[in-house]
Design a protein around this motif. Structure first.
Motif, PDB file in Angstrom:
ATOM      1  N   PHE A  13       0.809  -1.209   0.000  1.00  0.00           N
ATOM      2  CA  PHE A  13       0.000   0.000   0.000  1.00  0.00           C
ATOM      3  C   PHE A  13       0.849   1.269   0.000  1.00  0.00           C
ATOM      4  CE2 PHE A  13      -2.682  -3.275   2.042  1.00  0.00           C
ATOM      5  CZ  PHE A  13      -3.698  -3.310   1.084  1.00  0.00           C
ATOM      6  N   GLY A  14       1.863   1.288  -0.865  1.00  0.00           N
ATOM      7  CA  GLY A  14       2.655   2.499  -1.022  1.00  0.00           C
ATOM      8  C   GLY A  14       1.847   3.571  -1.731  1.00  0.00           C
ATOM      9  N   ILE A  15       2.223   4.833  -1.549  1.00  0.00           N
ATOM     10  CA  ILE A  15       1.493   5.917  -2.205  1.00  0.00           C
ATOM     11  C   ILE A  15       2.204   6.419  -3.458  1.00  0.00           C
ATOM     12  CG2 ILE A  15       0.352   6.655  -0.083  1.00  0.00           C
ATOM     13  CD1 ILE A  15       2.384   8.924   0.131  1.00  0.00           C
ATOM     14  N   THR A  16       3.371   5.850  -3.780  1.00  0.00           N
ATOM     15  CA  THR A  16       4.040   6.183  -5.036  1.00  0.00           C
ATOM     16  C   THR A  16       3.362   5.428  -6.171  1.00  0.00           C
ATOM     17  OG1 THR A  16       6.149   6.484  -3.899  1.00  0.00           O
ATOM     18  CG2 THR A  16       6.220   6.181  -6.289  1.00  0.00           C
ATOM     19  N   PRO A  17       2.949   6.110  -7.245  1.00  0.00           N
ATOM     20  CA  PRO A  17       2.265   5.423  -8.348  1.00  0.00           C
ATOM     21  C   PRO A  17       3.137   4.340  -8.963  1.00  0.00           C
ATOM     22  CG  PRO A  17       2.002   7.790  -8.546  1.00  0.00           C
ATOM     23  CD  PRO A  17       3.024   7.566  -7.468  1.00  0.00           C
ATOM     24  N   ASP A  18       2.662   3.114  -8.930  1.00  0.00           N
ATOM     25  CA  ASP A  18       3.367   1.961  -9.487  1.00  0.00           C
ATOM     26  C   ASP A  18       2.364   1.216 -10.350  1.00  0.00           C
ATOM     27  OD1 ASP A  18       4.576  -0.457 -10.055  1.00  0.00           O
ATOM     28  OD2 ASP A  18       5.315  -0.806  -8.021  1.00  0.00           O
ATOM     29  N   THR A  19       2.582   1.214 -11.663  1.00  0.00           N
ATOM     30  CA  THR A  19       1.580   0.653 -12.575  1.00  0.00           C
ATOM     31  C   THR A  19       1.383  -0.854 -12.396  1.00  0.00           C
ATOM     32  OG1 THR A  19       3.280   0.458 -14.304  1.00  0.00           O
ATOM     33  CG2 THR A  19       1.898   2.431 -14.320  1.00  0.00           C
ATOM     34  N   PHE A  22      -1.807  -1.231 -10.645  1.00  0.00           N
ATOM     35  CA  PHE A  22      -2.995  -0.589 -11.233  1.00  0.00           C
ATOM     36  C   PHE A  22      -4.218  -1.478 -11.043  1.00  0.00           C
ATOM     37  CE2 PHE A  22      -5.928   0.129 -14.809  1.00  0.00           C
ATOM     38  CZ  PHE A  22      -6.171   1.485 -14.649  1.00  0.00           C
ATOM     39  N   PHE A  23      -5.278  -0.880 -10.476  1.00  0.00           N
ATOM     40  CA  PHE A  23      -6.513  -1.611 -10.196  1.00  0.00           C
ATOM     41  C   PHE A  23      -7.561  -1.215 -11.237  1.00  0.00           C
ATOM     42  CE2 PHE A  23     -10.641  -1.704  -7.799  1.00  0.00           C
ATOM     43  CZ  PHE A  23     -10.750  -3.092  -7.735  1.00  0.00           C
ATOM     44  N   PRO A  24      -8.056  -2.174 -12.027  1.00  0.00           N
ATOM     45  CA  PRO A  24      -9.007  -1.846 -13.098  1.00  0.00           C
ATOM     46  C   PRO A  24     -10.415  -1.574 -12.579  1.00  0.00           C
ATOM     47  CG  PRO A  24      -8.611  -4.203 -13.068  1.00  0.00           C
ATOM     48  CD  PRO A  24      -7.684  -3.609 -12.039  1.00  0.00           C
ATOM     49  N   HIS A  25     -10.508  -0.680 -11.610  1.00  0.00           N
ATOM     50  CA  HIS A  25     -11.802  -0.194 -11.128  1.00  0.00           C
ATOM     51  C   HIS A  25     -12.564   0.396 -12.306  1.00  0.00           C
ATOM     52  CE1 HIS A  25     -14.697   2.342  -9.146  1.00  0.00           C
ATOM     53  NE2 HIS A  25     -13.998   3.447  -9.329  1.00  0.00           N
ATOM     54  N   SER A  26     -13.882   0.260 -12.323  1.00  0.00           N
ATOM     55  CA  SER A  26     -14.686   0.655 -13.483  1.00  0.00           C
ATOM     56  C   SER A  26     -14.371   2.077 -13.941  1.00  0.00           C
ATOM     57  CB  SER A  26     -16.173   0.523 -13.155  1.00  0.00           C
ATOM     58  OG  SER A  26     -16.518   1.317 -12.018  1.00  0.00           O
ATOM     59  N   SER A  27     -14.262   3.023 -13.009  1.00  0.00           N
ATOM     60  CA  SER A  27     -13.993   4.408 -13.379  1.00  0.00           C
ATOM     61  C   SER A  27     -12.638   4.553 -14.064  1.00  0.00           C
ATOM     62  CB  SER A  27     -14.047   5.290 -12.127  1.00  0.00           C
ATOM     63  OG  SER A  27     -13.703   6.625 -12.436  1.00  0.00           O
ATOM     64  N   HIS A  28     -11.605   3.946 -13.490  1.00  0.00           N
ATOM     65  CA  HIS A  28     -10.263   4.070 -14.058  1.00  0.00           C
ATOM     66  C   HIS A  28     -10.122   3.294 -15.364  1.00  0.00           C
ATOM     67  CE1 HIS A  28      -9.691   5.528 -10.002  1.00  0.00           C
ATOM     68  NE2 HIS A  28      -8.496   5.960 -10.319  1.00  0.00           N
ATOM     69  N   CYS A  60      -2.303   8.137 -15.655  1.00  0.00           N
ATOM     70  CA  CYS A  60      -1.454   8.731 -16.686  1.00  0.00           C
ATOM     71  C   CYS A  60      -0.312   7.791 -17.063  1.00  0.00           C
ATOM     72  CB  CYS A  60      -0.905  10.068 -16.184  1.00  0.00           C
ATOM     73  SG  CYS A  60       0.239  10.876 -17.315  1.00  0.00           S
ATOM     74  N   ARG A  61       0.352   7.248 -16.064  1.00  0.00           N
ATOM     75  CA  ARG A  61       1.490   6.350 -16.340  1.00  0.00           C
ATOM     76  C   ARG A  61       1.023   5.045 -16.988  1.00  0.00           C
ATOM     77  NH1 ARG A  61       5.449   7.180 -11.018  1.00  0.00           N
ATOM     78  NH2 ARG A  61       5.718   9.435 -11.302  1.00  0.00           N
ATOM     79  N   ALA A 203      -7.692  -6.632  -1.832  1.00  0.00           N
ATOM     80  CA  ALA A 203      -7.273  -7.983  -2.216  1.00  0.00           C
ATOM     81  C   ALA A 203      -6.325  -7.947  -3.409  1.00  0.00           C
ATOM     82  CB  ALA A 203      -8.505  -8.826  -2.545  1.00  0.00           C
ATOM     83  N   HIS A 204      -6.610  -7.063  -4.360  1.00  0.00           N
ATOM     84  CA  HIS A 204      -5.767  -6.944  -5.561  1.00  0.00           C
ATOM     85  C   HIS A 204      -4.345  -6.532  -5.207  1.00  0.00           C
ATOM     86  CE1 HIS A 204      -4.431  -5.723  -9.576  1.00  0.00           C
ATOM     87  NE2 HIS A 204      -4.096  -4.549  -9.056  1.00  0.00           N
ATOM     88  N   ARG A 205      -4.214  -5.496  -4.404  1.00  0.00           N
ATOM     89  CA  ARG A 205      -2.879  -5.001  -4.062  1.00  0.00           C
ATOM     90  C   ARG A 205      -2.118  -5.993  -3.194  1.00  0.00           C
ATOM     91  NH1 ARG A 205      -2.001   0.724  -5.365  1.00  0.00           N
ATOM     92  NH2 ARG A 205      -0.036   0.435  -4.252  1.00  0.00           N
ATOM     93  N   LEU A 206      -2.813  -6.675  -2.309  1.00  0.00           N
ATOM     94  CA  LEU A 206      -2.165  -7.701  -1.485  1.00  0.00           C
ATOM     95  C   LEU A 206      -1.648  -8.846  -2.355  1.00  0.00           C
ATOM     96  CD1 LEU A 206      -4.620  -7.783   1.535  1.00  0.00           C
ATOM     97  CD2 LEU A 206      -2.196  -7.163   1.655  1.00  0.00           C
ATOM     98  N   THR A 207      -2.449  -9.249  -3.341  1.00  0.00           N
ATOM     99  CA  THR A 207      -2.035 -10.334  -4.236  1.00  0.00           C
ATOM    100  C   THR A 207      -0.811  -9.938  -5.042  1.00  0.00           C
ATOM    101  OG1 THR A 207      -4.307 -11.159  -4.407  1.00  0.00           O
ATOM    102  CG2 THR A 207      -2.773 -11.830  -6.134  1.00  0.00           C
TER     103      THR A 207
END
Length: 304
Positions: A13-19, A22-28, A60-61, A203-207
């Motif tokens: 759960f770092g706050i630095t953008p790391d692709t 990337f979580f394919p949430h509907s909005s994103h 963006c990245r 769950a996604h980020r933990l995996t």
């Protein structure tokens, strides 16, 4: 820190953008799909707006990574709080134009035009992404519009994507740059995560971080985390990270609502009662004490 305790390869759960996270949430995912379609159809201006922490830089990245390097030339300017001429210099540098310093604005524009034409002849589109675009001065936005006037008979030589906070929309309402606003053909607003999204997001980020155990965040923890973060991904990350630290400090391997409550109390941007604020530092002191005991045990074993 707590990686070994929870069976993780890296911090989830770092706050630095790391692709890679990337979580394919509907909005994103919808925003990403919109940008990719718009880029491939040759649109001039695109815009993505979202509140602080909603994942604009990550998007963006991810967008830039998704563009085929065989058919696209990409440029990225993370801080566009620049004057018009400095913006042109930054664009020239991103396009790999050699030694543009010291030339006047007219010659600089000619160098950029030549680079864009060379890319066009080679069959490659040029996409420029500007992050934090709400910080751009009005004069610089107008210079950007003039730069996108460069075109052939069939298409624009430069495509621009603006990523910014809602203040960008207010700035674009300025009569001085109404022509730029008219050229924005695709626009998207990022939404926060819903409660069910937060469940899958965790769950996604933990995996991705290597976790393979049973459910880590209990239902009450997820609900409290959602309420404390408002579904803003950056705040979800901050609170989840602190919750893991709190559980680690207690020596447990399941995150309960109480751990999230402590995390919220220690986070100014989250909703919390001030009376709880003293408790997470006490847990951090417990963690330090555990580490000291572990070190002492190793030393004792060595000399025994």
């Amino acid at each position: 820190m707590y990686n070994e305790h929870f069976g993780l390869r890296e911090l989830p759960f770092g706050i630095t953008p790391d692709t890679s996270f990337f979580f394919p949430h509907s909005s994103h995912q919808e925003a990403l799909n919109t940008l990719l379609v718009a880029a491939r159809t040759g649109e001039g201006f695109m815009k993505v707006v979202g509140e602080v922490g909603t994942g604009k830089t990550m998007l963006c990245r991810k967008f830039l990574d998704a563009l085929d390097r065989e058919h696209f030339v990409t440029a990225y300017i993370p801080n566009p709080y620049l004057g018009p001429n400095t913006l042109l210099l930054a664009v020239a540098e991103e396009l790999g134009i050699a030694n543009p310093e010291g030339v006047n604005q007219h010659l600089l524009l000619k160098l950029i035009t030549k680079s864009l034409l060379d890319s066009h002849v080679a069959g490659r589109r040029v996409v420029l992404c500007l992050d934090e675009a709400q910080a751009m001065p009005i004069e610089t936005l107008e210079a950007l519009r003039l730069l996108t006037n460069l075109e052939t008979e069939r298409r624009k030589l430069l495509q621009v994507v603006l990523f910014g906070q809602p203040e960008l929309d207010a700035k674009l309402d300025s009569p001085a740059i109404r022509q730029l606003k008219q050229r924005i053909t695709f626009s998207y607003r990022l939404r926060p995560l819903h409660l069910c999204d937060v469940e899958f997001y965790l769950a996604h980020r933990l995996t991705v971080a290597g976790y393979r155990g049973p459910r880590l965040f209990r239902v009450d923890a997820v609900k409290r985390l959602f309420r404390g973060s408002g579904g803003v991904p950056r705040l979800v990350n901050v609170l989840a990270h602190k919750s893991l630290m709190a559980a680690f400090g207690e020596g447990v391997r399941e995150i309960a609502g109480e751990h999230v409550r402590l995390a919220i109390a220690d986070t100014e941007a989250a909703a919390a009662r001030p009376s709880l604020r003293f408790r997470l530092p006490r847990l951090l002191a417990t963690i330090a004490g555990m580490a000291a005991l572990a070190t002492a045990a190793v030393v004792w074993g060595y000399w025994s």
